[in-house]
Motif scaffolding. Structure first.
Motif, short mmCIF file in Angstrom:
data_model
loop_
_atom_site.label_atom_id
_atom_site.label_comp_id
_atom_site.label_asym_id
_atom_site.label_seq_id
_atom_site.Cartn_x
_atom_site.Cartn_y
_atom_site.Cartn_z
N GLY A 178 0.83 -1.19 0.00
CA GLY A 178 0.00 0.00 0.00
C GLY A 178 0.86 1.25 0.00
O GLY A 178 2.09 1.17 0.17
N LEU A 179 0.22 2.37 -0.13
CA LEU A 179 0.92 3.66 -0.05
C LEU A 179 1.67 3.77 1.28
O LEU A 179 2.76 4.35 1.35
N CYS A 216 -3.70 -1.41 -3.83
CA CYS A 216 -3.85 -0.08 -3.23
C CYS A 216 -4.59 0.84 -4.19
O CYS A 216 -4.22 0.95 -5.36
N THR A 217 -5.64 1.48 -3.68
CA THR A 217 -6.44 2.38 -4.54
C THR A 217 -5.88 3.80 -4.53
O THR A 217 -6.43 4.67 -5.22
N ARG A 218 -4.86 4.05 -3.72
CA ARG A 218 -4.30 5.39 -3.54
C ARG A 218 -5.39 6.38 -3.09
O ARG A 218 -5.44 7.53 -3.53
N CYS A 219 -6.23 5.89 -2.18
CA CYS A 219 -7.31 6.75 -1.67
C CYS A 219 -6.76 7.83 -0.73
O CYS A 219 -7.43 8.83 -0.48
N GLY A 220 -5.57 7.59 -0.16
CA GLY A 220 -4.96 8.60 0.71
C GLY A 220 -5.43 8.56 2.16
O GLY A 220 -5.00 9.37 2.98
N CYS A 222 -4.71 6.49 4.53
CA CYS A 222 -3.60 6.21 5.46
C CYS A 222 -2.79 7.48 5.71
O CYS A 222 -2.32 7.73 6.83
N VAL A 266 -8.98 2.52 7.78
CA VAL A 266 -8.68 2.78 6.36
C VAL A 266 -9.40 1.71 5.52
O VAL A 266 -9.70 0.61 6.03
N CYS A 268 -8.43 -0.38 3.45
CA CYS A 268 -7.71 -1.65 3.29
C CYS A 268 -7.48 -2.34 4.63
O CYS A 268 -6.74 -3.32 4.70
N PRO A 273 -9.27 -3.29 -0.75
CA PRO A 273 -10.26 -2.24 -0.93
C PRO A 273 -10.90 -2.25 -2.33
O PRO A 273 -10.24 -2.63 -3.30
S1 SF4 Z 1 -5.49 3.55 2.92
FE1 SF4 Z 1 -5.85 3.78 0.70
S2 SF4 Z 1 -3.91 4.68 -0.07
FE2 SF4 Z 1 -3.48 3.89 1.99
S3 SF4 Z 1 -2.64 1.82 1.62
FE3 SF4 Z 1 -4.86 1.61 1.98
S4 SF4 Z 1 -5.81 1.65 -0.07
FE4 SF4 Z 1 -3.71 2.44 -0.27
#
Ligand code: SF4
Ligand code: SF4
Length: 275
Positions: A178-179, A216-220, A222, A266, A268, A273
């Motif tokens: 993930g990010l 990872c969707t890079r939703c931000g 985290c 979060v 994930c 996710p």
């Molecule tokens: S919270 Fe979102 S951006 Fe961070 S690791 Fe999980 S899916 Fe990826």
């Protein structure tokens, strides 16, 4: 040995061991005595000579100091990685306070990790009893979490070791990064990992992904959860501020420490996710 025999033994150890729960004499609150740290684990398998391990030696991945499975154990046939998902109680508690770790999380981080170390010793002995050699790199005297690249703790390069549980899990088919640099598995990112290298031969787990960050969707989320502002969409995870924040938690909660805000609350947290 059949793979099912090993995975059944792994599951039984997590389900039945009294060490997978808070002992009453160390509980931070009376109601936490007996709280389990981890749910049913996930196990993944990779061939010891899987070329993907050699990729980890490349600069920018881990580096030349990463030791290959057969550097750890010459006759190795298989790497086994195990993910221990946190229980709902641990995750729910750590979602609440936006800055400091929950008592439940502190227990899972410290006493939970002690359980995992005992688990590793047990599985190693179990495989040896079956006639196979086996080592757990994290418990091996050659394991080094100290960077060979720099002694400067303010540098990103400092935070690297000669074996990585998350990278091993990735090669063993358990998930993608993930990010936050956590590994997102089918049971989420919130949990801990262990691995073994053994001369026993087990069929590899298919990697259901092609990219290292596919899940990872890079939703931000985290990044928004991180009290140390150590994660950003632009630069990913910056280790020095994370480490400094963990030092602050040590000052506050000694002998325990922890954070895990990027693993809880979060999308994930408990699964892959949805996009
Ligand atoms: S919270 Fe979102 S951006 Fe961070 S690791 Fe999980 S899916 Fe990826
Ligand atoms: S563990 Fe805490 S400080 Fe470190 S990256 Fe995650 S949220 Fe930030």
């Amino acid at each position: 040995m059949e793979k099912e025999q090993l995975t059944g033994h792994i599951n039984d150890l997590v389900k039945d061991s009294p060490d997978n729960s808070v002992a009453s004499d160390v509980a931070l609150r009376p109601d936490l005595a007996g709280m389990p740290f981890f749910d049913e684990p996930l196990a993944g398998f990779a061939a010891a000579d899987d070329p993907y391990f050699a990729e980890l030696k490349k600069p920018g991945v881990i580096g030349e100091h990463f030791l290959l499975p057969r550097d750890w154990l010459r006759e190795a046939k298989t790497v086994v990685s195990v993910f221990f998902p946190h229980t709902k109680q641990v995750k729910t508690a750590n979602r609440k306070n936006k800055e400091w770790p929950a008592d439940e999380w502190l227990h899972a981080r410290i006493e939970g990790q002690a359980f995992i170390a005992g688990f590793c010793r047990h599985i190693t002995a179990f495989l040896k009893d079956q006639g196979f050699d086996c080592i757990a790199p994290a418990l091996d005297p050659r394991f080094s979490a100290k960077s060979p690249l720099t002694a400067d703790t303010t540098q990103q390069d400092y935070y690297t070791s000669n074996w990585s549980e998350r990278h091993a899990a990735h090669v063993c088919g358990l998930g993608t990064f993930g990010l936050s640099r956590g590994l997102i598995t089918a049971r989420g990112v919130s949990g801990r990992f262990a691995s073994f290298i053994t001369t026993a031969c087990f069929e590899p787990t298919p990697r259901l992904y092609s990219g290292a960050q596919d899940y990872c969707t890079r939703c931000g989320a985290c990044a928004r959860r991180c009290p140390a502002k150590a994660i950003s969409l632009e630069a990913g995870k910056n280790h020095p501020p994370c480490s400094q924040f963990l030092d602050r938690t040590t000052e506050k909660y000694r002998p325990r420490y922890g954070c895990g805000k990027c693993q809880t609350g979060v999308p994930c947290e408990s699964g892959i996710p949805k996009r």
